[in-house]
Design a protein around this motif. Structure first.
Motif, PDB file in Angstrom:
ATOM      1  N   VAL A 113      80.652  77.132  67.462  1.00  0.00           N
ATOM      2  CA  VAL A 113      81.285  77.717  68.726  1.00  0.00           C
ATOM      3  C   VAL A 113      80.416  77.512  70.064  1.00  0.00           C
ATOM      4  O   VAL A 113      79.336  77.549  70.175  1.00  0.00           O
ATOM      5  N   ARG A 114      81.153  76.969  71.002  1.00  0.00           N
ATOM      6  CA  ARG A 114      80.696  76.890  72.258  1.00  0.00           C
ATOM      7  C   ARG A 114      81.372  77.615  73.066  1.00  0.00           C
ATOM      8  O   ARG A 114      82.567  77.649  73.275  1.00  0.00           O
ATOM      9  N   LEU A 115      80.744  78.388  74.030  1.00  0.00           N
ATOM     10  CA  LEU A 115      81.141  79.257  74.874  1.00  0.00           C
ATOM     11  C   LEU A 115      80.509  79.225  76.337  1.00  0.00           C
ATOM     12  O   LEU A 115      79.335  79.389  76.453  1.00  0.00           O
ATOM     13  N   ASN A 116      81.222  78.896  77.377  1.00  0.00           N
ATOM     14  CA  ASN A 116      80.499  78.740  78.660  1.00  0.00           C
ATOM     15  C   ASN A 116      81.287  79.537  79.896  1.00  0.00           C
ATOM     16  O   ASN A 116      82.552  79.861  79.500  1.00  0.00           O
ATOM     17  N   GLY A 117      80.720  80.165  80.850  1.00  0.00           N
ATOM     18  CA  GLY A 117      81.248  80.714  81.913  1.00  0.00           C
ATOM     19  C   GLY A 117      80.417  81.317  82.787  1.00  0.00           C
ATOM     20  O   GLY A 117      79.237  81.040  82.578  1.00  0.00           O
ATOM     21  N   MET A 118      81.019  82.063  83.968  1.00  0.00           N
ATOM     22  CA  MET A 118      80.304  82.682  84.829  1.00  0.00           C
ATOM     23  C   MET A 118      80.078  84.123  84.449  1.00  0.00           C
ATOM     24  O   MET A 118      81.167  84.867  84.464  1.00  0.00           O
ATOM     25  N   LEU A 119      79.099  84.708  84.181  1.00  0.00           N
ATOM     26  CA  LEU A 119      78.911  86.150  83.508  1.00  0.00           C
ATOM     27  C   LEU A 119      78.582  86.923  84.773  1.00  0.00           C
ATOM     28  O   LEU A 119      77.410  86.625  85.520  1.00  0.00           O
ATOM     29  N   TYR A 120      79.237  88.049  84.947  1.00  0.00           N
ATOM     30  CA  TYR A 120      79.014  88.855  86.035  1.00  0.00           C
ATOM     31  C   TYR A 120      78.786  90.221  85.164  1.00  0.00           C
ATOM     32  O   TYR A 120      79.673  90.803  84.775  1.00  0.00           O
ATOM     33  N   VAL A 121      77.561  90.817  85.358  1.00  0.00           N
ATOM     34  CA  VAL A 121      77.311  92.170  84.863  1.00  0.00           C
ATOM     35  C   VAL A 121      76.984  93.232  86.061  1.00  0.00           C
ATOM     36  O   VAL A 121      75.917  92.830  86.721  1.00  0.00           O
ATOM     37  N   GLU A 134      86.030  82.086  84.322  1.00  0.00           N
ATOM     38  CA  GLU A 134      86.063  80.489  84.021  1.00  0.00           C
ATOM     39  C   GLU A 134      85.701  80.324  82.757  1.00  0.00           C
ATOM     40  O   GLU A 134      84.929  79.298  82.664  1.00  0.00           O
ATOM     41  N   MET A 135      86.070  81.187  81.662  1.00  0.00           N
ATOM     42  CA  MET A 135      85.449  81.093  80.473  1.00  0.00           C
ATOM     43  C   MET A 135      86.233  79.878  79.865  1.00  0.00           C
ATOM     44  O   MET A 135      87.397  79.224  79.933  1.00  0.00           O
ATOM     45  N   GLU A 136      85.387  78.953  78.911  1.00  0.00           N
ATOM     46  CA  GLU A 136      85.739  77.841  78.225  1.00  0.00           C
ATOM     47  C   GLU A 136      85.130  78.238  76.970  1.00  0.00           C
ATOM     48  O   GLU A 136      83.977  77.952  76.685  1.00  0.00           O
ATOM     49  N   PHE A 137      86.003  78.229  75.672  1.00  0.00           N
ATOM     50  CA  PHE A 137      85.590  78.445  74.457  1.00  0.00           C
ATOM     51  C   PHE A 137      86.163  77.205  73.736  1.00  0.00           C
ATOM     52  O   PHE A 137      87.050  76.957  73.758  1.00  0.00           O
ATOM     53  N   GLY A 138      85.209  76.696  72.625  1.00  0.00           N
ATOM     54  CA  GLY A 138      85.592  75.720  71.859  1.00  0.00           C
ATOM     55  C   GLY A 138      84.724  76.088  70.292  1.00  0.00           C
ATOM     56  O   GLY A 138      83.815  76.410  70.366  1.00  0.00           O
ATOM     57  N   ALA A 139      85.567  75.515  69.303  1.00  0.00           N
ATOM     58  CA  ALA A 139      85.073  75.784  67.905  1.00  0.00           C
ATOM     59  C   ALA A 139      86.054  74.831  67.176  1.00  0.00           C
ATOM     60  O   ALA A 139      87.153  74.317  67.528  1.00  0.00           O
ATOM     61  N   ASN A 140      85.475  74.850  65.746  1.00  0.00           N
ATOM     62  CA  ASN A 140      86.277  74.354  64.731  1.00  0.00           C
ATOM     63  C   ASN A 140      86.500  75.437  63.808  1.00  0.00           C
ATOM     64  O   ASN A 140      85.535  75.955  63.389  1.00  0.00           O
ATOM     65  N   LEU A 141      87.860  75.259  62.961  1.00  0.00           N
ATOM     66  CA  LEU A 141      87.845  76.454  62.000  1.00  0.00           C
ATOM     67  C   LEU A 141      87.187  75.658  60.787  1.00  0.00           C
ATOM     68  O   LEU A 141      87.171  74.473  60.545  1.00  0.00           O
TER      69      LEU A 141
END
Length: 528
Positions: A196-204, A216-223
């Protein structure tokens, strides 16, 4: 000369200050106490350094602690919400000269972060509240996490779900500001998604009234165990207020080569509710269902039924193409809604030659069933779609019941009734060549059993083959069998044989007992 003296004096003061600071901080027990007290004040929970503590002054001040534990707040002192095998941080020199600790970059390795809320007795166990509380200690700092496990709420309080993380990176974190966020890891135990690869701009935000966002979330993975890639983009938002809320806006999901638009909303509370909209693309349900069953060891419909018992689920799924192995329907719409008896399911789709609608309630038990209505515009097209010869034409409808999951029963069962109008049969009689024989109506019962499709009773009205009978087809060899009793005062018996590509009718002389019984019936009817 004067400048040289001033510079030497300044350097001497700095060295003496560093030496004095080092003398203080090289006292391990004192340093543990200072760090534990300062962090406890900032985090609002008791921080304890169980293992060794190392401090280095050159080339830049750095602190490394082993076995760090953060306890729960309030009346939950017995439960640790954080454990780390190793915590290291760089320290700011100016602050250190003042006798203060101001971490620059923080690194965690081998950590377990408990956000499950198991055993919690108050709202302080809210995961986002815990994240926001801990985040205040990270203001202006960079954070790196290696080999971290997050414990998340599970179906049972004492059985939290685990999220394994290979790597998380936060650059110069600050409350109320968007910062770059990177995540690497697996999801599930055993993993359903790998790499799993998850990138983005986190705002807390610093305020509970505003949501935590991953823009601007970008999520990627393999089953897991396959070459199929899964990707998702969009904006995530989660509210730390009670009740908890989670949403996905502007979502775009890709599974293999298929892409879907998606939106999602979850609202917690005494009776949580979830809304899901998914549209576009292509899905092979049999392959997808088989994969989930293998990874989760439970059928997807059972998972959905279990979810609906805890959450008010409202979802609408629209597919350009929905496949079932080699067969597929188009413009498919699947509606799922929580009902008092379980999960309500409604399906509508287009197939070559007609429309299909199905509805039912998934109870989460071993057996499921759907009521299926079929509208047929061209029955011949349906046969072609099923890779069968077009020996039957006509338009009509069917009301069927589809069931599966019965203990010690077939994989699935299908039975019901059909009606066709103004159609024709392509069939050969005795030794003659096949020809088209029209009829006014063709109706009867339909039943699927392992390896066979049966018409236990059928009736042909109009035309030279008008009568009643039964028929069956062997689905593996496509051989036909059956009988037809012609209408009329002296109705004759015919046998049905051949195959789906070459059906054939031939006269059948009934046994004498049957002829005698038939004569008795005629006498009773006529009174002669």
């Amino acid at each position: 000369m004067r400048r040289t003296i001033i510079l030497a004096a300044a350097l001497g003061i700095i060295v003496l200050g560093l030496w004095g600071t080092a003398v203080i901080y090289f006292d391990e027990s004192r340093l543990k106490g200072i760090i534990s007290d300062r962090l406890s004040e900032q985090v609002g929970r008791r921080v304890e350094i169980v293992g060794a503590l190392e401090f280095s002054l050159f080339p830049r001040p750095r602190l490394e602690a082993r076995e760090v534990v953060i306890g729960a707040s309030g009346n939950e002192d017995g439960r640790a919400v954080f454990r780390a095998a190793r915590v290291s941080m760089s320290l700011r020199l100016i602050a250190l000269l003042r006798g203060d600790l101001a971490p620059g970059r923080i690194q965690l390795e081998g950590a377990v972060v408990d956000l499950s809320g198991s055993g919690a007795k108050d709202a302080s166990s809210n995961p986002l509240a815990a994240i926001r509380s801990s985040a205040r200690t990270l203001g202006g700092r960079s954070l790196s996490l290696q080999d971290v496990t997050f414990l998340l709420p599970g179906s049972e309080p004492q059985s939290p779900r685990r999220l394994s993380v290979d790597h998380i990176e936060l650059e110069r974190f600050s409350l109320d500001q968007a910062v770059a966020f990177r995540f690497l890891g697996d999801v599930g135990a055993p993993p359903v998604l790998e790499g799993v690869r998850l990138n983005g701009m986190l705002y807390v935000p610093s305020s509970d009234e505003r949501p935590v966002r991953l823009r601007e979330m970008e999520f990627g993975a393999n089953l897991a165990g396959s070459e199929t890639a899964v990707a998702m983009t969009g904006d995530l938002a989660a509210s730390g207020e009670t009740p908890f809320r989670l949403s996905l806006a502007g979502g775009r999901i890709r599974i293999g080569e298929s892409q879907f638009d998606a939106s999602f909303n979850y609202h917690g509370g005494d009776r949580p509710a979830a809304d899901l909209l998914l549209s576009g693309g292509e899905l092979d349900w049999l392959a997808f269902s088989g994969f989930l069953s293998e990874r989760l060891n439970v059928a997807p419909v059972d998972v959905l039924a279990m979810i609906s018992s805890r959450v008010d689920l409202r979802s609408q799924l629209q597919f350009d193409r929905l496949g079932f192995g080699e067969a597929a329907v188009s413009q498919a719409r699947v509606d799922l809604r929580t009902q008092s008896a379980g999960l309500g399911l409604n399906i509508a789709a287009v197939f070559p030659g007609g429309l299909i609608e199905a509805s039912g309630v998934m109870t989460g038990g071993a057996s499921h069933s759907l009521a299926v209505d079929v509208s047929l515009a061209e029955f011949g097209q349906l046969l072609g779609w099923l890779d069968l010869p077009p020996i039957l034409e006509g338009s009509g409808e069917a009301q069927l019941s589809l069931s599966w999951g019965r203990e010690n029963g077939p994989a699935f069962a299908l039975d019901g009734r059909f009606d066709l109008w103004d159609g024709s049969l392509r069939i050969a009689r005795e030794d003659s060549a096949a020809r088209v024989v029209p009829f006014h109506s063709f109706s009867g019962e339909l039943r699927h059993t392992p390896g066979f499709l049966e018409l236990p009773v059928y009736e042909l009205v109009g035309g030279e083959l008008a009568g009643t009978g039964w028929a069956a087809v062997d689905l593996s060899s496509r051989e036909l069998g059956g009988e037809l009793r012609r209408s009329g005062e002296m109705g004759a018996w015919w046998t049905l044989s051949g195959s789906m590509s070459e059906p054939r009718l031939a006269p059948l002389t009934p046994p004498s007992g049957e002829r005698d019984a038939e004569a008795v019936e005629q006498d009773e009817d006529s009174g002669r």
